[in-house]
Motif scaffolding. Structure first.
Motif, PDB file in Angstrom:
ATOM      1  N   ASP A 105       0.851  -1.178   0.000  1.00 50.19           N
ATOM      2  CA  ASP A 105       0.000   0.000   0.000  1.00 50.19           C
ATOM      3  C   ASP A 105       0.895   1.239   0.000  1.00 50.19           C
ATOM      4  OD1 ASP A 105      -1.794   2.042   0.402  1.00 50.19           O
ATOM      5  OD2 ASP A 105      -2.643   1.226   2.257  1.00 50.19           O
ATOM      6  N   LEU A 106       1.010   1.864  -1.160  1.00 53.20           N
ATOM      7  CA  LEU A 106       1.841   3.061  -1.318  1.00 53.20           C
ATOM      8  C   LEU A 106       0.977   4.293  -1.593  1.00 53.20           C
ATOM      9  CD1 LEU A 106       4.436   1.185  -3.427  1.00 53.20           C
ATOM     10  CD2 LEU A 106       5.040   2.461  -1.377  1.00 53.20           C
ATOM     11  N   ARG A 107      -0.277   4.246  -1.179  1.00 54.48           N
ATOM     12  CA  ARG A 107      -1.168   5.388  -1.406  1.00 54.48           C
ATOM     13  C   ARG A 107      -0.651   6.608  -0.650  1.00 54.48           C
ATOM     14  NH1 ARG A 107      -6.689   2.960   0.354  1.00 54.48           N
ATOM     15  NH2 ARG A 107      -5.272   1.940   1.789  1.00 54.48           N
ATOM     16  N   HIS A 108      -0.669   7.736  -1.305  1.00 48.74           N
ATOM     17  CA  HIS A 108      -0.233   9.028  -0.748  1.00 48.74           C
ATOM     18  C   HIS A 108       1.246   9.048  -0.369  1.00 48.74           C
ATOM     19  CE1 HIS A 108      -4.416  10.379  -0.554  1.00 48.74           C
ATOM     20  NE2 HIS A 108      -4.700   9.188  -0.086  1.00 48.74           N
ATOM     21  N   ALA A 109       2.017   8.067  -0.802  1.00 52.79           N
ATOM     22  CA  ALA A 109       3.452   8.024  -0.483  1.00 52.79           C
ATOM     23  C   ALA A 109       4.214   9.034  -1.338  1.00 52.79           C
ATOM     24  CB  ALA A 109       4.004   6.621  -0.713  1.00 52.79           C
ATOM     25  N   HIS A 110       5.326   9.502  -0.818  1.00 49.22           N
ATOM     26  CA  HIS A 110       6.192  10.436  -1.547  1.00 49.22           C
ATOM     27  C   HIS A 110       7.365   9.639  -2.107  1.00 49.22           C
ATOM     28  CE1 HIS A 110       4.318  14.184  -0.046  1.00 49.22           C
ATOM     29  NE2 HIS A 110       3.912  13.360   0.891  1.00 49.22           N
ATOM     30  N   LEU A 111       7.352   9.427  -3.420  1.00 48.00           N
ATOM     31  CA  LEU A 111       8.376   8.642  -4.095  1.00 48.00           C
ATOM     32  C   LEU A 111       9.129   9.502  -5.106  1.00 48.00           C
ATOM     33  CD1 LEU A 111       6.060   5.594  -4.465  1.00 48.00           C
ATOM     34  CD2 LEU A 111       8.308   5.435  -3.435  1.00 48.00           C
ATOM     35  N   GLU A 112       9.257  10.769  -4.823  1.00 48.86           N
ATOM     36  CA  GLU A 112       9.947  11.670  -5.743  1.00 48.86           C
ATOM     37  C   GLU A 112      11.400  11.238  -5.901  1.00 48.86           C
ATOM     38  OE1 GLU A 112      10.582  16.437  -6.482  1.00 48.86           O
ATOM     39  OE2 GLU A 112       9.811  15.748  -4.564  1.00 48.86           O
ATOM     40  N   ASP A 113      11.838  11.068  -7.157  1.00 50.12           N
ATOM     41  CA  ASP A 113      13.194  10.659  -7.509  1.00 50.12           C
ATOM     42  C   ASP A 113      13.600   9.307  -6.919  1.00 50.12           C
ATOM     43  OD1 ASP A 113      13.679  13.007  -9.034  1.00 50.12           O
ATOM     44  OD2 ASP A 113      14.072  14.110  -7.179  1.00 50.12           O
ATOM     45  N   ALA A 114      12.640   8.468  -6.567  1.00 49.66           N
ATOM     46  CA  ALA A 114      12.938   7.126  -6.064  1.00 49.66           C
ATOM     47  C   ALA A 114      13.275   6.203  -7.235  1.00 49.66           C
ATOM     48  CB  ALA A 114      11.751   6.567  -5.288  1.00 49.66           C
ATOM     49  N   ASP A 115      14.124   5.223  -6.979  1.00 50.09           N
ATOM     50  CA  ASP A 115      14.529   4.262  -8.002  1.00 50.09           C
ATOM     51  C   ASP A 115      13.902   2.915  -7.694  1.00 50.09           C
ATOM     52  OD1 ASP A 115      15.706   2.686  -9.916  1.00 50.09           O
ATOM     53  OD2 ASP A 115      17.769   3.065  -9.272  1.00 50.09           O
ATOM     54  N   LEU A 116      12.883   2.560  -8.485  1.00 54.23           N
ATOM     55  CA  LEU A 116      12.188   1.280  -8.320  1.00 54.23           C
ATOM     56  C   LEU A 116      12.514   0.345  -9.486  1.00 54.23           C
ATOM     57  CD1 LEU A 116       9.852   3.647  -7.205  1.00 54.23           C
ATOM     58  CD2 LEU A 116       9.107   1.476  -6.304  1.00 54.23           C
ATOM     59  N   SER A 117      13.680   0.478 -10.066  1.00 53.62           N
ATOM     60  CA  SER A 117      14.095  -0.357 -11.195  1.00 53.62           C
ATOM     61  C   SER A 117      14.110  -1.824 -10.775  1.00 53.62           C
ATOM     62  CB  SER A 117      15.488   0.041 -11.670  1.00 53.62           C
ATOM     63  OG  SER A 117      15.500   1.373 -12.100  1.00 53.62           O
ATOM     64  N   GLY A 118      13.459  -2.653 -11.584  1.00 55.89           N
ATOM     65  CA  GLY A 118      13.456  -4.084 -11.333  1.00 55.89           C
ATOM     66  C   GLY A 118      12.581  -4.526 -10.175  1.00 55.89           C
ATOM     67  N   ALA A 119      11.859  -3.613  -9.542  1.00 58.20           N
ATOM     68  CA  ALA A 119      11.003  -3.974  -8.407  1.00 58.20           C
ATOM     69  C   ALA A 119       9.801  -4.785  -8.869  1.00 58.20           C
ATOM     70  CB  ALA A 119      10.538  -2.710  -7.688  1.00 58.20           C
ATOM     71  N   ASP A 120       9.288  -5.617  -7.992  1.00 55.59           N
ATOM     72  CA  ASP A 120       8.073  -6.373  -8.269  1.00 55.59           C
ATOM     73  C   ASP A 120       6.916  -5.608  -7.635  1.00 55.59           C
ATOM     74  OD1 ASP A 120       6.046  -8.174  -8.726  1.00 55.59           O
ATOM     75  OD2 ASP A 120       7.176  -9.916  -8.027  1.00 55.59           O
ATOM     76  N   LEU A 121       6.087  -5.005  -8.474  1.00 52.57           N
ATOM     77  CA  LEU A 121       5.017  -4.127  -8.008  1.00 52.57           C
ATOM     78  C   LEU A 121       3.627  -4.682  -8.301  1.00 52.57           C
ATOM     79  CD1 LEU A 121       6.719  -0.879  -9.293  1.00 52.57           C
ATOM     80  CD2 LEU A 121       6.510  -1.577  -6.908  1.00 52.57           C
ATOM     81  N   ARG A 122       3.536  -5.973  -8.534  1.00 54.30           N
ATOM     82  CA  ARG A 122       2.238  -6.568  -8.831  1.00 54.30           C
ATOM     83  C   ARG A 122       1.283  -6.362  -7.660  1.00 54.30           C
ATOM     84  NH1 ARG A 122       4.301 -12.356 -10.553  1.00 54.30           N
ATOM     85  NH2 ARG A 122       5.837 -11.773  -8.998  1.00 54.30           N
ATOM     86  N   GLY A 123       0.162  -5.715  -7.938  1.00 55.88           N
ATOM     87  CA  GLY A 123      -0.863  -5.474  -6.919  1.00 55.88           C
ATOM     88  C   GLY A 123      -0.586  -4.271  -6.021  1.00 55.88           C
ATOM     89  N   ALA A 124       0.530  -3.589  -6.216  1.00 57.78           N
ATOM     90  CA  ALA A 124       0.837  -2.409  -5.389  1.00 57.78           C
ATOM     91  C   ALA A 124      -0.093  -1.266  -5.764  1.00 57.78           C
ATOM     92  CB  ALA A 124       2.285  -1.991  -5.579  1.00 57.78           C
ATOM     93  N   ARG A 125      -0.448  -0.447  -4.788  1.00 59.62           N
ATOM     94  CA  ARG A 125      -1.357   0.691  -5.002  1.00 59.62           C
ATOM     95  C   ARG A 125      -0.603   1.992  -4.895  1.00 59.62           C
ATOM     96  NH1 ARG A 125      -6.879   0.248  -2.136  1.00 59.62           N
ATOM     97  NH2 ARG A 125      -7.127   2.028  -3.504  1.00 59.62           N
ATOM     98  N   PHE A 126      -0.772   2.844  -5.910  1.00 55.66           N
ATOM     99  CA  PHE A 126      -0.082   4.136  -5.968  1.00 55.66           C
ATOM    100  C   PHE A 126      -1.064   5.313  -5.994  1.00 55.66           C
ATOM    101  CE2 PHE A 126       3.070   1.226  -7.730  1.00 55.66           C
ATOM    102  CZ  PHE A 126       4.212   1.640  -7.058  1.00 55.66           C
ATOM    103  N   ASP A 127      -2.290   5.128  -5.560  1.00 55.51           N
ATOM    104  CA  ASP A 127      -3.295   6.192  -5.601  1.00 55.51           C
ATOM    105  C   ASP A 127      -2.766   7.443  -4.890  1.00 55.51           C
ATOM    106  OD1 ASP A 127      -4.315   3.566  -5.780  1.00 55.51           O
ATOM    107  OD2 ASP A 127      -6.337   4.236  -5.365  1.00 55.51           O
TER     108      ASP A 127
END
Length: 167
Positions: A105-127
């Motif tokens: 659950d990454l809703r309302h998270a601050h991911l500015e300039d974050a590096d998620l290269s190669g991450a497994d994000l299946r089902g993750a929420r970015f609302d």
């Protein structure tokens, strides 16, 4: 025969008030709590201290509750954050390369300039997440439509695909 009952003189305590001693005791407890909260102790999840700049390579944080956590610039590469609650967490500038974030659950998270290269994000929420400048190159389970639920600007999804809807 019983002695007649003598009425007690009224006092603050009997009227429900705390009096000065009760107020002083309350202030001491509040002050002690404030000192304990600002003592600089660091919360730990999976043996990793949750603070800005933390280095937690490969840490097991399955179902970790990290809502509102400050992980600014942290290195969580290859960490197991499946089903983690990272709602409203600060992950700006964080390294999340090859991190398992399935169903996170990454809703309302601050991911500015974050590096998620190669991450497994299946089902993750970015609302409503702040994804400005974030990189998702080679990430699994991520789609432009899913990321557009967040705020995207200079957001790299794949080679040659950058989202700039909210610039």
């Amino acid at each position: 025969m019983r002695a007649p009952r003598v009425p007690r003189p009224p006092s603050r305590r009997w009227r429900g008030g705390r009096g000065r001693s009760g107020l002083v005791a309350l202030l001491v407890v509040v002050a002690a709590g404030a000192v304990a909260c600002s003592s600089g102790t660091v919360t730990s999840v999976g043996g990793c201290g949750i603070q800005d700049g933390a280095v937690c390579h490969g840490t097991y944080m399955y179902r970790g509750h990290l809502a509102f956590a400050n992980l600014y610039g942290a290195d969580l590469s290859r960490a197991d954050l499946r089903h983690a609650v990272l709602a409203s967490a600060v992950l700006s500038g964080a390294k999340l390369r090859d991190t398992d974030l399935r169903d996170a659950d990454l809703r309302h998270a601050h991911l500015e300039d974050a590096d998620l290269s190669g991450a497994d994000l299946r089902g993750a929420r970015f609302d409503d997440s702040w994804l400005r400048g974030a990189t998702f190159y080679g990430a699994r389970g991520v789609s432009p439509a899913g990321l557009k639920l967040g705020i995207v600007c200079r957001t790299v999804v794949a080679a040659g695909l950058e989202l700039n809807d909210d610039c």
